[in-house]
Write an enzyme that holds these catalytic residues in place. Structure first.
Site, PDB file in Angstrom:
ATOM      1  N   GLU A  35      11.196 -51.709 -32.470  1.00 12.84           N
ATOM      2  CA  GLU A  35       9.992 -52.183 -33.138  1.00 12.84           C
ATOM      3  C   GLU A  35      10.394 -52.523 -34.573  1.00 12.84           C
ATOM      4  OE1 GLU A  35       6.649 -49.491 -33.310  1.00 12.84           O
ATOM      5  OE2 GLU A  35       5.494 -50.957 -34.454  1.00 12.84           O
ATOM      6  N   ARG A 261      17.368 -38.281 -26.629  1.00 11.30           N
ATOM      7  CA  ARG A 261      17.634 -39.004 -27.860  1.00 11.30           C
ATOM      8  C   ARG A 261      18.685 -38.283 -28.686  1.00 11.30           C
ATOM      9  NH1 ARG A 261      12.792 -40.880 -29.745  1.00 11.30           N
ATOM     10  NH2 ARG A 261      13.376 -40.997 -31.919  1.00 11.30           N
ATOM     11  N   LYS A 271      11.433 -42.806 -38.279  1.00 10.04           N
ATOM     12  CA  LYS A 271      11.294 -43.938 -39.188  1.00 10.04           C
ATOM     13  C   LYS A 271      10.204 -43.682 -40.226  1.00 10.04           C
ATOM     14  CE  LYS A 271      11.580 -47.216 -35.873  1.00 10.04           C
ATOM     15  NZ  LYS A 271      11.495 -48.519 -35.223  1.00 10.04           N
TER      16      LYS A 271
HETATM   17  P1  ATP Z   1      10.901 -43.521 -34.442  1.00 10.90           P
HETATM   18  O1  ATP Z   1      10.403 -42.550 -33.404  1.00 10.90           O
HETATM   19  O2  ATP Z   1      11.909 -42.991 -35.372  1.00 10.90           O
HETATM   20  O3  ATP Z   1       9.810 -44.297 -35.111  1.00 10.90           O
HETATM   21  P2  ATP Z   1      11.285 -45.344 -32.328  1.00 10.90           P
HETATM   22  O4  ATP Z   1      11.852 -44.667 -31.151  1.00 10.90           O
HETATM   23  O5  ATP Z   1       9.829 -45.616 -32.301  1.00 10.90           O
HETATM   24  O6  ATP Z   1      11.731 -44.574 -33.622  1.00 10.90           O
HETATM   25  P3  ATP Z   1      12.044 -48.011 -31.764  1.00 10.90           P
HETATM   26  O7  ATP Z   1      12.256 -49.121 -32.699  1.00 10.90           O
HETATM   27  O8  ATP Z   1      10.882 -48.053 -30.862  1.00 10.90           O
HETATM   28  O9  ATP Z   1      12.035 -46.690 -32.627  1.00 10.90           O
HETATM   29  O10 ATP Z   1      13.373 -47.739 -30.939  1.00 10.90           O
HETATM   30  C1  ATP Z   1      14.074 -48.742 -30.267  1.00 10.90           C
HETATM   31  C2  ATP Z   1      14.883 -48.125 -29.175  1.00 10.90           C
HETATM   32  O11 ATP Z   1      15.780 -47.162 -29.699  1.00 10.90           O
HETATM   33  C3  ATP Z   1      14.006 -47.415 -28.161  1.00 10.90           C
HETATM   34  O12 ATP Z   1      14.451 -47.747 -26.864  1.00 10.90           O
HETATM   35  C4  ATP Z   1      14.220 -45.958 -28.456  1.00 10.90           C
HETATM   36  O13 ATP Z   1      14.090 -45.189 -27.310  1.00 10.90           O
HETATM   37  C5  ATP Z   1      15.658 -45.955 -29.011  1.00 10.90           C
HETATM   38  N1  ATP Z   1      15.830 -44.828 -29.915  1.00 10.90           N
HETATM   39  C6  ATP Z   1      15.110 -44.542 -31.013  1.00 10.90           C
HETATM   40  N2  ATP Z   1      15.516 -43.393 -31.584  1.00 10.90           N
HETATM   41  C7  ATP Z   1      16.542 -42.928 -30.822  1.00 10.90           C
HETATM   42  C8  ATP Z   1      17.396 -41.782 -30.886  1.00 10.90           C
HETATM   43  N3  ATP Z   1      17.269 -40.871 -31.844  1.00 10.90           N
HETATM   44  N4  ATP Z   1      18.337 -41.642 -29.929  1.00 10.90           N
HETATM   45  C9  ATP Z   1      18.485 -42.565 -28.961  1.00 10.90           C
HETATM   46  N5  ATP Z   1      17.716 -43.668 -28.842  1.00 10.90           N
HETATM   47  C10 ATP Z   1      16.751 -43.857 -29.763  1.00 10.90           C
HETATM   48 MG    MG Z   2       8.959 -46.850 -30.661  1.00 13.27          MG
END
Ligand code: ATP
Ligand code: MG
Length: 559
Positions: A35, A261, A271
């Protein structure tokens, strides 16, 4: 063609092997779906290495798809940084760059399709009413009073939602599934909401936006993604992901698979929290070298190869765990030890005058560029009568075990000469300001003298007249506790106040003038350092990437 099964494969690669062997798919398509509401962090790197790595190994493809369904928080600045970071990590999406917002028209059509099949309805309840109507794990939910609206009325209202007749929150479109379903995500989830906010790509074309759950699986299906890999928190959403695929005329059937994760100690990864650190100026920006963002660790001097190796080492599982940041740091050291050129640099300088060395003489000594790569040969390092050494390498009242420089003792100046300290000069406050020393011409190049004398230490130095003045920034962990965002306390309370130390008057070997911004080198005996993006020819700036050894492991009390 059958793909051989290997014992070391993770469970996701095993599933892919099975799907290829059983001819369920004839190719493998993955996607990385960020995102664009912040910069990527090291956790995303795990997902990037997994998704793009699988595409490489299986000769498939990996799409980059921006999951841009939330206009209020998203921005093109983030889109650009995300692309840059993925490229830097060594991966490429080729022609396969997509935006969920490109599917808005299709998704709208599919929402209408659900309404027409009696599987979606417009709800006028407030979000509070919907929340309390949802029930909980013990109690079923209660039907909305609008659940059985006539089909025609639903179609009309949904059209008017799109046309902008209603305010934010006044109406939503919900899937009509089962208000008593044991999985709360299945209790008539909201699939469209009204948001009168400009979107960074679609402008003001839309004032209704699909929810993540109504977007993700359908986007996967539209792109013929075979394996949709996501983190464990989406496990509970999988039945909904499947429900939409079953109830819509999608062109393909992707499969969602969840993995745990990445989480690291001594840092935060959400984030929202990273944005707070940036907006409230606890750090200098998303790319502050102390941040766990890809742009931060790049600026810090971590090589992309080290990140990829680290992700390989920790592997892919379904178990939740926290990885030790020192594992990441040792991956960084391993790559840099092999690749980084060596130089001498004095961070906290103390002047040394070699009283028996001719005033105008300069000698050029040969020093090895990288002992791990002898083929690179040597560099020339100038030596003269006035030099700088590290303040820490001298001690006036030295204990017996102090083998570096002290009055009356001799040490080797790396690749130059053996030097004896004879006299200490101090200022009025008693601070040591200069050392008067002599050199032994018979030890030229740092060789042992013919009389069999021994020294116990070799120290680094920089010629005063030739030195490059620089600022060096020493970074430490941003937080002083292992899990700053656990428990009741605010993570900001655990910020390490000593996470940045600026040394404004470092003296560098002149060859360091030729090192490019972003390149990481070794300062002998001190660690790895990289030229910062704020560096210029007039005022060079170096970031400490990582020390030569894990100083935290030593500092931690033994348990
Ligand atoms: P946050 O929870 O920090 O806001 P998010 O998961 O919403 O992060 P996205 O931009 O939606 O962030 O993530 C893009 C991709 O990266 C998704 O498929 C998510 O599952 C993966 N991802 C995000 N954080 C991690 C992590 N700590 N370890 C592995 N994969 C991750
Ligand atoms: Mg997300």
């Amino acid at each position: 063609m059958t793909t051989p099964r290997s014992a070391s494969k993770d469970f996701i690669r095993e599933i892919i092997d099975e799907d290829l062997n059983s001819a369920k798919h004839d190719g493998t398509v993955t996607r990385f779906p960020p995102e664009p509401n912040g910069y990527l962090h090291i956790g995303h790197a795990k997902s990037i290495c997994l998704n793009f790595g699988i595409a490489q190994e299986y000769d498939g493809r990996c799409h980059l798809r921006f999951d841009d369904t939330n206009p209020a928080k998203e921005d093109t600045e983030y889109v650009d940084s995300i692309k840059e970071d993925i490229h830097w990590l060594g991966f490429d999406w080729g022609d396969h760059l997509y935006f969920a917002s490109d599917y808005f028209e299709k998704l709208f059509e599919w929402a209408v399709h659900l309404i027409e099949n009696g599987k979606a309805y417009v709800d006028d309840q407030s979000s509070d009413e919907m929340r309390s109507g949802r029930g909980d794990l013990q109690n079923p939910g209660t039907d909305s009073p609008f659940r059985n609206r006539p089909l025609k009325e639903n179609l009309d209202l949904f059209d008017r939602m799109r046309a902008g007749e209603f305010k934010d929150g006044e109406k939503v479109l919900r899937a009509k599934i089962d208000m008593a379903h044991p999985n709360l995500n299945m209790r008539d989830p909201v699939i469209y909401r009204i948001v009168h906010t400009e979107h960074h790509r679609t402008g003001d074309t839309w004032c209704i936006y699909p929810m993540y759950d109504f977007t993700h699986g359908q986007s996967d299906a539209l792109e013929y993604v075979t394996h949709s890999l996501c983190t464990l928190e989406f496990e509970n959403h999988r039945p909904l992901y499947e429900w939409f695929l079953e109830n819509l005329p999608v062109p393909s059937r992707p499969r969602q698979i969840e993995f745990s994760r990445l989480s690291l100690n001594y840092t935060v990864m959400s984030k929202r929290k990273l944005l707070q650190l940036v907006e409230e100026n606890y750090v200098s920006g998303w790319n502050d070298p102390r941040m766990p963002t890809i742009s931060g660790i790049r600026r810090r001097g971590y090589p992309a190869e080290a990140i990829r190796n680290f992700c390989k080492t920790i592997g892919i599982t379904k178990f939740k765990s926290t990885n030790d940041i020192s594992l990441l740091e040792s991956s960084v050291r391993e790559v840099l030890n092999a690749d980084a050129s060596r130089f001498m640099a004095v961070l906290k300088p103390l002047k040394v005058v070699i009283t028996n060395y001719p005033e105008d003489q300069v000698e050029q000594f040969d020093a090895v560029i990288n002992p791990e790569k002898p083929e690179l040969g040597t560099r020339k390092v100038p030596f003269s009568r006035e030099l700088f050494i590290e303040q820490d390498d001298f001690m006036e009242d030295a204990p017996k075990k102090f083998f570096r420089l002290t009055v009356g003792k001799e040490v080797r100046f790396r690749c130059a000469y053996w030097i004896r300290c004879n006299e200490v000069i101090k200022d009025d406050d008693g601070n040591v300001t200069e050392l008067r020393c002599t050199y032994d011409p018979e030890t030229r190049g740092g060789e042992n003298p013919p009389d069999g004398r021994k020294v116990k230490a070799t120290i680094h130095w920089v010629s005063a007249d030739h030195a490059l003045d620089a600022e060096v920034r020493l970074y430490d962990r941003l937080f002083n506790t292992e899990s700053p965002d656990s428990g009741d306390s605010n993570f900001l309370e655990h910020l390490n106040s000593d996470s940045l130390e600026i040394l404004p008057a470092a003296k560098l070997e002149p060859n360091l003038a030729d090192v490019a911004v972003g390149e990481t080198v070794q300062f002998e005996r001190l660690g790895y350092f990289c030229v910062d993006i704020e560096s210029s020819d007039e005022s060079p700036v170096f970031n400490r990437t990582v020390g030569l050894r894990d100083s935290w492991a030593k500092a931690k009390p033994k348990s």
